[in-house]
Motif scaffolding. Structure first.
Motif, PDB file in Angstrom:
ATOM      1  N   MET A 190       9.221  25.469  49.210  1.00 27.76           N
ATOM      2  CA  MET A 190       8.431  24.589  50.004  1.00 27.76           C
ATOM      3  C   MET A 190       8.488  25.374  51.861  1.00 27.76           C
ATOM      4  N   VAL A 191       9.681  26.381  51.793  1.00 24.97           N
ATOM      5  CA  VAL A 191       9.909  26.824  53.083  1.00 24.97           C
ATOM      6  C   VAL A 191       8.780  27.858  53.089  1.00 24.97           C
ATOM      7  N   ARG A 192       8.413  28.687  51.852  1.00 29.05           N
ATOM      8  CA  ARG A 192       8.101  29.899  51.673  1.00 29.05           C
ATOM      9  C   ARG A 192       6.128  29.363  51.707  1.00 29.05           C
ATOM     10  N   ALA A 193       5.778  28.110  51.349  1.00 29.27           N
ATOM     11  CA  ALA A 193       4.457  28.316  51.218  1.00 29.27           C
ATOM     12  C   ALA A 193       3.987  27.313  52.995  1.00 29.27           C
ATOM     13  N   LEU A 194       5.323  26.622  53.778  1.00 28.17           N
ATOM     14  CA  LEU A 194       4.574  26.627  55.137  1.00 28.17           C
ATOM     15  C   LEU A 194       4.678  28.190  55.997  1.00 28.17           C
ATOM     16  N   VAL A 195       5.510  29.139  55.247  1.00 29.61           N
ATOM     17  CA  VAL A 195       5.336  30.013  56.395  1.00 29.61           C
ATOM     18  C   VAL A 195       4.100  31.171  56.134  1.00 29.61           C
ATOM     19  N   GLU A 196       4.066  30.958  54.587  1.00 24.89           N
ATOM     20  CA  GLU A 196       2.052  31.590  54.403  1.00 24.89           C
ATOM     21  C   GLU A 196       1.174  30.745  54.799  1.00 24.89           C
ATOM     22  N   HIS A 197       1.493  29.682  55.320  1.00 30.17           N
ATOM     23  CA  HIS A 197      -0.014  28.512  55.838  1.00 30.17           C
ATOM     24  C   HIS A 197       0.480  29.115  57.257  1.00 30.17           C
ATOM     25  N   ALA A 198       1.757  29.786  57.336  1.00 27.02           N
ATOM     26  CA  ALA A 198       1.274  29.544  59.502  1.00 27.02           C
ATOM     27  C   ALA A 198       0.890  31.008  59.312  1.00 27.02           C
ATOM     28  N   ARG A 199       1.237  31.936  58.540  1.00 24.99           N
ATOM     29  CA  ARG A 199       0.428  33.080  58.968  1.00 24.99           C
ATOM     30  C   ARG A 199      -1.266  33.294  58.518  1.00 24.99           C
ATOM     31  N   ALA A 200      -1.636  32.635  57.562  1.00 31.19           N
ATOM     32  CA  ALA A 200      -3.145  32.161  57.503  1.00 31.19           C
ATOM     33  C   ALA A 200      -4.053  31.912  58.247  1.00 31.19           C
ATOM     34  N   LEU A 201      -3.062  30.426  59.274  1.00 35.83           N
ATOM     35  CA  LEU A 201      -3.411  29.958  60.011  1.00 35.83           C
ATOM     36  C   LEU A 201      -3.542  31.101  61.587  1.00 35.83           C
ATOM     37  N   GLY A 202      -2.406  32.661  61.453  1.00 30.60           N
ATOM     38  CA  GLY A 202      -3.361  32.839  62.625  1.00 30.60           C
ATOM     39  C   GLY A 202      -1.648  33.110  63.673  1.00 30.60           C
ATOM     40  N   PHE A 203      -1.068  32.208  63.624  1.00 29.72           N
ATOM     41  CA  PHE A 203       0.390  32.357  63.789  1.00 29.72           C
ATOM     42  C   PHE A 203       0.530  33.631  64.220  1.00 29.72           C
ATOM     43  N   ALA A 204       0.576  34.116  65.909  1.00 27.61           N
ATOM     44  CA  ALA A 204       1.285  35.891  65.752  1.00 27.61           C
ATOM     45  C   ALA A 204       3.029  35.520  66.057  1.00 27.61           C
ATOM     46  N   SER A 205       3.213  34.937  65.751  1.00 27.75           N
ATOM     47  CA  SER A 205       4.838  34.709  65.450  1.00 27.75           C
ATOM     48  C   SER A 205       5.397  34.002  65.117  1.00 27.75           C
ATOM     49  N   ILE A 206       6.028  34.016  63.892  1.00 25.92           N
ATOM     50  CA  ILE A 206       6.488  32.855  62.451  1.00 25.92           C
ATOM     51  C   ILE A 206       8.084  33.430  63.039  1.00 25.92           C
TER      52      ILE A 206
END
Ligand code: SF4
Length: 466
Positions: A199-215
Motif C-alpha cells: 500500500m505504501v509503495r503504491a501511494l509513493v508511486e501515485h504521489a510521484r506521478a502526481l508531481g509532488f516535488a518532494s516525498i
C-alpha cells in the motif's frame, strides 16, 4: 564536512552519547516557555510586526497548521492528538480555526505573503477532501501564497488513496510526508499501526506521478519486536522506493509521560546494543543507496533541495526540522501549535476546550511562550550555526552580537574539549567545527551552548540521541 561513507561508531563513543537531548527546532527549547508570555503578549508581537511591515516589505511568513485528530492510536505516539472515530468533530475545530485565521489576518494588517505551509498533527488527512479544501480556502483568503510556496502535509497512509492524493495536489500541496515507521508485520502489530508495504509503495508511486516535488518517509528505530535484521529489510525497501527525503527517528520509551506507550510491552523493546546496530545499519544502508546525511536524523537524495542547500551551507531550521527557507516568522495555527514571530516564541493551548474557549471569546489561544533577550538571541545564533552549518565562526558571531566569543563562551569551550577528544568537534583558533562523525550527534554539540543545560543533565524531557 560530510563524507558519503558511513562512519564506524565505537561502542564506547555510543555509550557516552546515549543521552536525551533537545532537537533544537527552537532556542530556547519549548520546555523553557512560560505562561508570562500570553495571548496579550502575542498580540503585541503581531502588532509590532504589522507596524514594521507598513514601513518595509516583511519577509514572507511560514504557517504551521495543526490538525489534532487520529482515528486510532499508535502506541509509540508522543504527539498532541485526539483519538476519535467521530469525523463530525472536525466541523467544530474548523470553525474555530477560521476564527483564529481571521484574528491573524486582522492583526497582521495587509494580507501577508506566505512562502511555506505545513499541515501536521495528529493526522491532517483525518479531514475529508471537502474539509481540507475549505480550510485551504480560508488560508488563501487571509494570506497571499507566493507562486513557489512550499506546501507540505503529513499523511497517514491508512487514510488516503490515489484519489485523495490527487485532491491534495489540486489544493496546492507540493510536498508530502508518509508515516511508515517500519514495514515488519510483527513490529506494526506491536505498535498498533498496520499498513502493508504494498500500500505504501503504491501511494509513493501515485504521489510521484502526481508531481509532488518532494516525498518524505518517516521511520522509527528502537520499536518493540524490531531487530537489526528486520529493520535492515525496511531500510532496504524504503531506499528502493527512492523518496527524496527520509527521516529516521530514535524511539524514546517514556510511558510515564506518554500514555499510549504504556501499551508497549517493555520486554519487546530491543536492547541498547541492537538499537546501535539498527542506527549504524540504517546509516550504512541509506548512504549505500545514494542518500546524503543532512543532519539530525534526516537523509536526502543529492538532487533534493535540502541536500543542495546543505552543500551550499544554506540549511535553516524551524519547528518542522531542516528547511531551505531563510529564517522567517512562523504562525502556528490550531490546538497546541507553536509559532515564532520576531524575537519570541508562542504556543497555543494544548486542549480542545481551552482552544475553543479562546476562539469563542475572539482572542488568541496562546498560553505560553518566551520573549528572547540578547543572551538568548546570541545563543540561538550559535546553536543554529552548529545545527545547520556544523561550524561556529567566532568573528561572525562577534560582529552580530558585540561579544568576545572566547571569553563569553569560555566554559562552553572548556566543555567542548571533551567532545574534541572524542572526535566530534575540532576547536580551531577562530572557530568550532563539527567533524563528520560529530555531525551524526550534532545536537550533543549544540547542547554545550544551551544555557538551560549548563546546570542540569537533560533527562526525560527530550528524545534520545541514539
Ligand atoms: S503517531 Fe501519528 S497517526 Fe499515530 S496516533 Fe500519533 S499522531 Fe496519530
Amino acid at each position: 564536512m560530510l563524507k558519503d561513507t558511513a562512519p564506524i561508531f565505537s561502542s564506547d563513543l555510543l555509550r557516552q552519547l546515549d543521552v536525551n537531548g533537545p532537537r533544537y527546532t527552537s532556542y530556547p527549547t519549548a520546555d523553557r516557555f512560560h505562561d508570562g508570555f500570553d495571548a496579550a503578549a502575542y498580540g503585541r508581537t503581531l502588532a509590532a510586526r504589522a507596524e514594521l511591515s507598513r514601513h518595509r516589505a516583511a519577509s514572507p511568513l511560514s504557517l504551521y497548521v495543526h490538525i489534532p485528530f487520529c482515528e486510532s492510536v499508535c502506541y509509540y505516539c508522543a504527539c498532541n492528538k485526539v483519538i476519535t472515530r467521530h469525523h463530525e468533530r472536525a466541523a467544530e475545530y474548523l470553525q474555530a480555526m477560521d476564527v483564529e485565521i481571521e484574528l491573524h489576518r486582522a492583526a497582521l494588517g495587509e494580507p501577508q505573503a506566505v512562502s511555506q505551509l505545513h499541515f501536521g498533527g495528529g493526522s491532517p488527512t483525518f479531514l475529508s477532501d471537502a474539509e481540507l479544501a475549505g480550510l485551504m480556502a480560508s488560508l488563501r483568503r487571509a494570506f497571499e501564497f507566493t507562486p513557489d510556496a512550499e506546501m507540505s502535509i503529513e499523511v497517514d497512509p491508512r487514510t488516503v488513496d490515489a484519489g485523495r492524493l490527487a485532491s491534495l495536489r489540486q489544493l496546492g500541496f507540493n510536498r508530502i510526508s508518509f508515516g511508515v515507521q517500519d514495514f515488519d508485520a510483527a513490529v506494526q502489530k506491536a505498535v498498533h499501526r498496520e499498513q502493508s508495504e504494498a500500500m505504501v509503495r503504491a501511494l509513493v508511486e501515485h504521489a510521484r506521478a502526481l508531481g509532488f516535488a518532494s516525498i518524505n518517509t518517516d521511520l522509527i528505530f528502537g520499536l518493540p519486536m524490531q531487530t537489526p535484521e528486520s529493520f535492515a529489510r525496511t531500510v532496504a525497501s524504503i531506499g528502493a522506493l527512492r523518496p527524496e527525503r527520509i527521516a529516521l527517528y530514535a524511539y524514546a520509551h517514556l510511558p510515564a509521560r506518554f500514555k499510549p506507550q504504556r501499551r508497549i510491552v517493555a520486554a519487546d523493546l530491543p536492547p541498547a546494543a541492537a538499537r546501535v546496530q539498527m542506527l549504524q545499519g540504517a546509516i550504512e544502508g541509506f548512504l549505500g543507496q545514494g542518500y546524503r546525511y543532512i543532519g539530525m536524523d534526516h537523509f536526502a537524495l543529492p538532487d533534493d533541495a535540502l541536500a543542495r542547500a546543505q552543500a551550499r551551507g544554506k540549511l535553516h531550521r524551524n519547528f518542522q526540522g531542516y528547511t531551505t527557507q531563510p529564517d522567517s516568522d512562523l504562525i502556528g495555527l490550531g490546538v497546541s501549535a507553536i509559532g515564532g514571530v520576531g524575537a519570541s516564541y508562542a504556543q497555543n493551548a494544548k486542549t480542545l476546550p481551552e482552544y475553543y474557549e479562546a476562539m469563542k471569546q475572539g482572542r488568541f489561544a496562546v498560553v505560553r511562550g518566551v520573549a528572547l533577550d540578547a543572551e538568548d538571541l546570541l545563543r540561538r545564533d550559535v546553536v543554529m550555526a552548529v545545527m545547520c552549518q556544523g561550524r561556529v565562526d567566532f568573528a561572525a558571531i562577534e560582529a552580530r552580537h558585540s561579544v568576545d566569543f572566547a571569553s563569553h563562551f569560555a566554559s562552553e569551550l572548556a566543555r567542548l574539549a571533551r567532545y574534541a577528544e572524542m572526535g566530534l568537534v575540532r576547536i580551531l583558533p577562530g572557530a568550532v567545527e563539527v567533524t563528520p562523525t560529530g555531525w551524526y550527534f550534532v545536537r550533543v554539540v549544540a547542547m554545550a551552548f544551551d544555557a538551560a543545560l549548563a546546570t542540569e543533565v537533560p533527562r526525560e524531557r527530550f528524545s534520545r540521541v541514539i
